[in-house]
Design a protein around this motif. Structure first.
Motif, short mmCIF file in Angstrom:
data_model
loop_
_atom_site.label_atom_id
_atom_site.label_comp_id
_atom_site.label_asym_id
_atom_site.label_seq_id
_atom_site.Cartn_x
_atom_site.Cartn_y
_atom_site.Cartn_z
N LEU A 527 0.82 -1.21 0.00
CA LEU A 527 0.00 0.00 0.00
C LEU A 527 0.85 1.27 0.00
O LEU A 527 0.39 2.34 -0.42
CB LEU A 527 -0.93 0.00 1.21
N LYS A 528 2.09 1.17 0.47
CA LYS A 528 2.99 2.33 0.50
C LYS A 528 3.85 2.43 -0.75
O LYS A 528 4.57 3.43 -0.93
CB LYS A 528 3.90 2.25 1.73
N ASP A 529 3.79 1.41 -1.61
CA ASP A 529 4.65 1.40 -2.80
C ASP A 529 4.22 2.51 -3.76
O ASP A 529 3.03 2.68 -4.04
CB ASP A 529 4.55 0.04 -3.50
N PRO A 530 5.18 3.28 -4.28
CA PRO A 530 4.82 4.41 -5.14
C PRO A 530 4.14 4.01 -6.44
O PRO A 530 3.38 4.81 -7.01
CB PRO A 530 6.17 5.09 -5.41
N GLU A 531 4.39 2.81 -6.93
CA GLU A 531 3.76 2.40 -8.19
C GLU A 531 2.44 1.68 -7.97
O GLU A 531 1.41 2.06 -8.52
CB GLU A 531 4.69 1.50 -9.00
N ILE A 532 2.44 0.62 -7.18
CA ILE A 532 1.24 -0.21 -7.06
C ILE A 532 0.38 0.14 -5.85
O ILE A 532 -0.75 -0.36 -5.73
CB ILE A 532 1.59 -1.71 -7.03
N GLY A 533 0.89 0.98 -4.94
CA GLY A 533 0.16 1.27 -3.71
C GLY A 533 -1.26 1.72 -3.93
O GLY A 533 -2.20 1.23 -3.29
N LYS A 534 -1.45 2.65 -4.85
CA LYS A 534 -2.80 3.19 -5.09
C LYS A 534 -3.70 2.18 -5.81
O LYS A 534 -4.93 2.32 -5.82
CB LYS A 534 -2.70 4.48 -5.91
N LEU A 535 -3.09 1.15 -6.43
CA LEU A 535 -3.85 0.17 -7.19
C LEU A 535 -4.35 -0.99 -6.32
O LEU A 535 -5.26 -1.71 -6.73
CB LEU A 535 -3.00 -0.38 -8.34
N VAL A 536 -3.75 -1.17 -5.17
CA VAL A 536 -4.14 -2.27 -4.29
C VAL A 536 -5.53 -2.01 -3.72
O VAL A 536 -5.82 -0.92 -3.22
CB VAL A 536 -3.11 -2.44 -3.15
N VAL A 537 -6.40 -3.03 -3.78
CA VAL A 537 -7.76 -2.91 -3.26
C VAL A 537 -7.98 -4.02 -2.22
O VAL A 537 -8.27 -5.16 -2.56
CB VAL A 537 -8.81 -3.05 -4.38
N PRO A 538 -7.82 -3.70 -0.93
CA PRO A 538 -8.10 -4.70 0.11
C PRO A 538 -9.60 -4.88 0.25
O PRO A 538 -10.34 -3.91 0.39
CB PRO A 538 -7.48 -4.09 1.37
N ILE A 539 -10.06 -6.13 0.22
CA ILE A 539 -11.49 -6.43 0.35
C ILE A 539 -11.66 -7.43 1.47
O ILE A 539 -10.97 -8.45 1.53
CB ILE A 539 -12.05 -7.03 -0.96
N VAL A 540 -12.59 -7.14 2.38
CA VAL A 540 -12.80 -8.04 3.52
C VAL A 540 -14.27 -8.02 3.93
O VAL A 540 -14.89 -6.95 3.96
CB VAL A 540 -11.88 -7.64 4.70
N PRO A 541 -14.87 -9.19 4.21
CA PRO A 541 -16.28 -9.23 4.63
C PRO A 541 -16.43 -9.19 6.15
O PRO A 541 -16.74 -10.21 6.78
CB PRO A 541 -16.77 -10.56 4.04
N ASP A 542 -16.18 -8.04 6.74
CA ASP A 542 -16.41 -7.83 8.17
C ASP A 542 -15.54 -8.74 9.05
O ASP A 542 -15.98 -9.20 10.10
CB ASP A 542 -17.90 -8.06 8.52
N GLU A 543 -14.33 -9.01 8.62
CA GLU A 543 -13.42 -9.84 9.42
C GLU A 543 -12.03 -9.21 9.48
O GLU A 543 -11.04 -9.91 9.73
CB GLU A 543 -13.31 -11.25 8.82
N ALA A 544 -11.93 -7.90 9.26
CA ALA A 544 -10.62 -7.26 9.22
C ALA A 544 -9.85 -7.46 10.54
O ALA A 544 -8.64 -7.72 10.53
CB ALA A 544 -10.76 -5.77 8.91
N ARG A 545 -10.54 -7.33 11.66
CA ARG A 545 -9.86 -7.50 12.94
C ARG A 545 -9.44 -8.96 13.15
O ARG A 545 -8.40 -9.23 13.74
CB ARG A 545 -10.76 -7.01 14.08
#
Length: 909
Positions: A527-545
């Motif tokens: 997520l911090k990478d200058p090239e791919i960071g903005k392209l990353v899409v984290p998806i989670v169904p209410d289980e992030a914690r």
């Protein structure tokens, strides 16, 4: 003057007369008062418009409720067109010319299916769905569906799967599909190629965008696609446009839970870029959708209750003068009384029956249609077959703001097929028509074809310079190009991200971490990478914690189209729940299906939007392939790219959760998906290698593959990568730890994967220390990769008998290895068994067949017989089978290891 005495009965009659006069007066006053209210409302409508009138009515309703007036709730409007004839816009096209084009498309769609079934009996195909929906599509093609091009991202259209022949027939008139392609409908392997049965991007990657024939999936995918479009806009990854997402579906399809399962999301997100068109022909495959009710009213209630804008298109223009003559509202009342089973019968009945049954229920209704002959009554069109009505609905839908729109269009299934199947229960399966039926169809739609040609059922395309072809192309040119059309047009990423993952190759330096924790740490870096960071899409169904992702809440935020209107209860903590309009995490709530739809939208954005977004969807692994396998298959067909992360995976790693949560199935269920690479890594460096390679292959090289990676919540020390094993990790197998005693007479090859690899390593120590067995330990990162390589190698050898045979990778690794073979997995035993045919000797397999239990890891592994003790036992038993140790050794080992030979069988317990 004498008066006659009044009898008691006379008194009663007089009193009654007085009461009648009072009641009449009271009612008259009520009518006058009501009329005044109605006139006031008319005045407001005329002077201030419908918005002010709506506000007044809402306030009156609220005021009445506050004052204790119980107002009956209904989400239904009368069984009539939502847009009255007086408010219809002018139809902008040449209606006669458009009808001729539509008729030609109807013919070619019919011819395609009929010809295919003449050449090859029962090859299949569907005529009736498109026959009912032709007007719905043609109005869209001629006036609304905007194509993707350099200047505009275009509209997204989910076509109803069974209507594919009509979409092909239009593309044929447009010159995009050849006669040969139409000839080979449903016979794609013929010379020159053919056309797939339904919309399949895998098979027709330049034509179809979305696989839609698996009932119920496309409505849900369309909702999340529309939401994802807004996600990209709010994050600044694409410009804000008025592009629409259109989803065409059938009324019978809405019985699938997925069809209506997310409609509240669409209204909650105010997705006015979303339009559903439900083809309400009142029929499913075997009979009426709601024979004893009204599916249109039922759907209106569901969608209005979910705060959608609902537009009903029920009656064609021929009904307008009849409705206009009905000053008492009797006709609309009658329309609302008739159930769908009766409406279906009206479609196939004579005009005389329509007059007697439908209008004959009231003399006043009969009076309304007295001027019309029976044949005119039989041919009264429904709204979904009237271009003017459909155009008015589409225009209103595209101009509506503040929420999604659903158009409920009343049609006839098999419209135009006449006696061959129009409106009949058998019409869905209709594939053949005789010459008389073909002639009737030809005459009804004015196809320029003589009787002698009919028997051959030829395709028909006017000359290139004909009025029809010029008009058709001009309309598509005005809308930006052709639809459907799929183009992969994203900019490739560099693919050089070795440094990004370097720290994970070096181990955890004595700290115990789970592979899930390791993966989340990798995601933080990505997520911090200058090239791919903005392209990353984290998806989670209410289980992030659950997955340890809460640290991402503050760093990248949880996406919300309205930001955060409240102060979160945990605002004073470091990892508080942070929603933001430009948030990056898609926290979907408790819906694996919805999350998968977001994964599909993100993983296909390289074609839909020209943006290489990289989705990482992490979920309880048991709720993946088992629950949403149909969506995963659709993702494969759609050439989706990205990473599915099966969290808390394995049947013995998830302590305490029990039968329904413990996953021993997913890697077996992943086997049938051809373009899915499935991995079960044990260590952080394996995950790092796999993810790095996946980004390169999917987002630099543009391969149409996606990944399934299982991760666990069991903490243990992560070792550093033992040398140059990258190739083995990716191919599925490498030697992790050789035996220390190279001269031992008793040898074994132990295969482990995932968390069970640690049990295998413990077994290695026990075997060498207590039983003198030197065992090599192999990490199996992917049984699927090994199996796929094996069968592909066998196929190549079979087809090239005159060349040097190739050797499967499994055989390259293990073919010369000494000793017995034992494989232990946290999944079904059939998973390791898939590679056994390429081993030099038999293999003992330990796995987790059976139902799970609510227990800790140690007890679970004992129950399923996959812990280090059972690996030791299996190894000694194999050696005994070969006569290398005595049976007493095996018996004594069971005692030493504390194994009860009479313990319950986990497979059937």
């Amino acid at each position: 003057m004498c008066r006659r005495p009044v009898s008691p009965g006379g008194k009663k009659r007089k009193a009654s007369a007085l009461m009648d006069q009072e009641t009449f007066a009271q009612r008259n006053m009520e009518d006058v008062e009501i009329q005044e209210w109605l006139e006031s409302l008319d005045s407001v409508l005329e002077s201030s418009g419908p918005e002010v009138a709506r506000e007044i009515l809402e306030r009156l309703r609220a005021h009445a409720t506050v004052n204790g007036i119980d107002l009956p709730f209904t989400a239904n409007t009368p069984y009539a067109n939502t847009i009255p004839a007086r408010l219809e816009p002018l139809f902008p096209g040449d209606q006669q010319l458009e009808r001729r084009i539509k008729s030609l498309i109807r013919w070619n769609a019919l011819a395609m299916v009929v010809r295919a079934n003449k050449v090859e009996h029962n090859i299949g195909g569907h005529i009736s769905t498109f026959a009912s929906a032709a007007t719905l599509y043609e109005v869209g093609f001629n006036h609304f569906f905007r194509a993707r091009n350099e200047n505009f991202e275009g509209d997204t259209v989910y076509f109803q799967g069974h209507a594919a022949p009509g979409i092909y027939a239009r593309a044929f008139l447009e010159g995009r599909l050849s006669t040969e392609k139409l000839e080979n409908f449903r016979r794609e392997l013929k010379p020159g190629g053919g056309l797939s049965s339904y919309p399949h991007p895998w098979l027709m990657p330049d034509f179809w965008e979305f696989p839609t024939v698996s009932m119920g999936l496309s409505p849900l995918m369309a909702i999340y696609q529309a939401r994802y479009n807004r996600y990209l806009e709010n994050r600044g990854l694409k410009p804000v446009t008025d592009a629409k997402v259109w989803a065409f579906l059938g009324d019978g399809e809405t019985d699938e839970p997925e069809s209506l399962g997310a409609i509240t999301l669409a209204s909650r997100e105010k997705l006015d870029n979303l339009i559903f068109v439900i083809n309400c022909n009142l029929q499913r495959l075997d009979g009426p959708v709601r024979g004893n009710g009204q599916i249109i009213q039922e759907l209106e209630s569901a969608f209005r209750g979910a705060r959608w804008n609902v537009i009903k298109v029920l009656w064609g223009s021929e009904w307008d003068p009849i409705l206009e003559r009905d000053t008492e509202g009797l006709l609309v009342k009658r329309m609302g009384e008739v159930v769908d089973g009766e409406y279906q019968k009206l479609v196939v009945s004579s005009g005389e029956y329509v007059r007697q049954f439908f209008f004959g229920s009231d003399p006043r209704l009969l009076k309304l249609v007295e001027p019309l002959p029976d044949e005119a009554l039989r041919r009264l069109r429904l709204g979904g077959h009237d271009p003017r009505k459909v155009y008015a609905a589409y225009k209103a839908a595209t101009e509506f703001r503040g929420g999604p729109t659903v158009i409920l269009a009343r049609t006839i299934k098999g419209y135009g097929l006449g006696e061959a199947g129009e409106g009949k229960n058998v019409t869905h399966q209709q594939k053949k028509l005789n010459e008389e039926e073909l002639r009737e169809f030809r005459s009804r739609f004015g196809i320029p074809m003589g009787d002698e040609e009919i028997a051959k059922v030829p395709f028909y395309r006017p000359a290139e310079d004909s009025e029809e072809i010029r008009y058709l192309r001009a309309r598509r040119e005005a809308l930006g190009g052709y639809v459907p059309q799929r183009k992969a047009r994203s900019v490739a990423v560099s693919g050089g991200h070795t440094e990004l993952f370097k720290e994970f190759l070096e181990g955890s330096e004595g700290r115990e971490v789970s592979t899930t924790m390791a993966f989340v740490a990798m995601m933080r870096k990505m997520l911090k990478d200058p090239e791919i960071g903005k392209l990353v899409v984290p998806i989670v169904p209410d289980e992030a914690r659950t997955f340890g992702m809460e640290s991402l809440f503050r760093t990248v935020g949880i996406y919300s189209s309205v930001g955060q209107k409240y102060e979160p209860v945990d605002v004073n903590t470091l990892l508080y729940y942070k929603e933001a309009k430009d948030g990056q995490i898609l926290e979907e709530g408790i819906t694996e299906a919805g999350s998968m739809a977001s994964f599909i939208a993100a993983g296909s954005a390289y074609a839909t939007h020209g943006i290489n977004t990289i989705p990482f969807f992490i979920y309880y692994s048991m709720f993946g392939f088992q629950r949403i396998a149909d969506f995963i298959w659709a993702a494969a067909d759609m050439r989706t790219r990205g990473f599915l992360l099966g969290g808390t995976s394995g049947r013995t790693t998830l302590s305490g959760e029990g039968l329904q949560h413990q996953d021993g199935n997913s890697h077996v269920l992943a086997m049938p998906v051809p373009n899915l690479l499935a991995y079960d890594p044990a260590y952080a460096y394996e995950i790092a290698v796999i993810v790095d390679e996946g980004i390169r292959r999917m987002y630099k090289e543009g391969e149409s593959i996606f990944y399934y990676i299982t991760v666990m919540n069991e903490p243990y020390v992560m070792p550093h990568m033992p040398g140059d094993v990258k190739d083995g990790i990716l191919k599925g197998l490498y030697k992790f730890k050789p035996a220390s005693n190279k001269k031992a007479k008793l040898r074994a090859q132990l295969l482990g994967s995932g968390a069970i690899l640690n049990e295998v390593l413990r077994a290695q120590e026990v075997l060498e220390k207590n039983y003198g067995v030197a065992a090599d330990v192999w990490s199996v990162t992917s049984y699927k990769c090994l199996y796929t390589d094996g069968i592909e190698t066998e196929r190549w050898n079979r087809l090239h008998p005159d060349e040097t045979p190739r050797v499967p990778y499994v055989k390259q690794c293990l073919g010369e290895e000494q000793g017995v073979f034992v494989a232990a997995s946290d999944y079904l035993k059939t998973l390791p068994a898939m590679i056994s045919k390429w081993l030099p000797r038999r293999m003992a397999i330990l796995g987790t067949d059976g139902f799970g239990r609510s227990e800790g890891r140690t007890s679970l592994r004992d129950f399923f017989e996959v812990d280090s003790r059972f690996v030791v036992l299996a190894t000694l038993h194999e050696l005994a089978q070969d006569g290398l140790v005595g049976e007493a050794t095996v018996q004594n080992a069971m005692k030493d290891l504390g194994i009860n030979p009479e313990k319950p069988n986990p497979v059937i317990s």
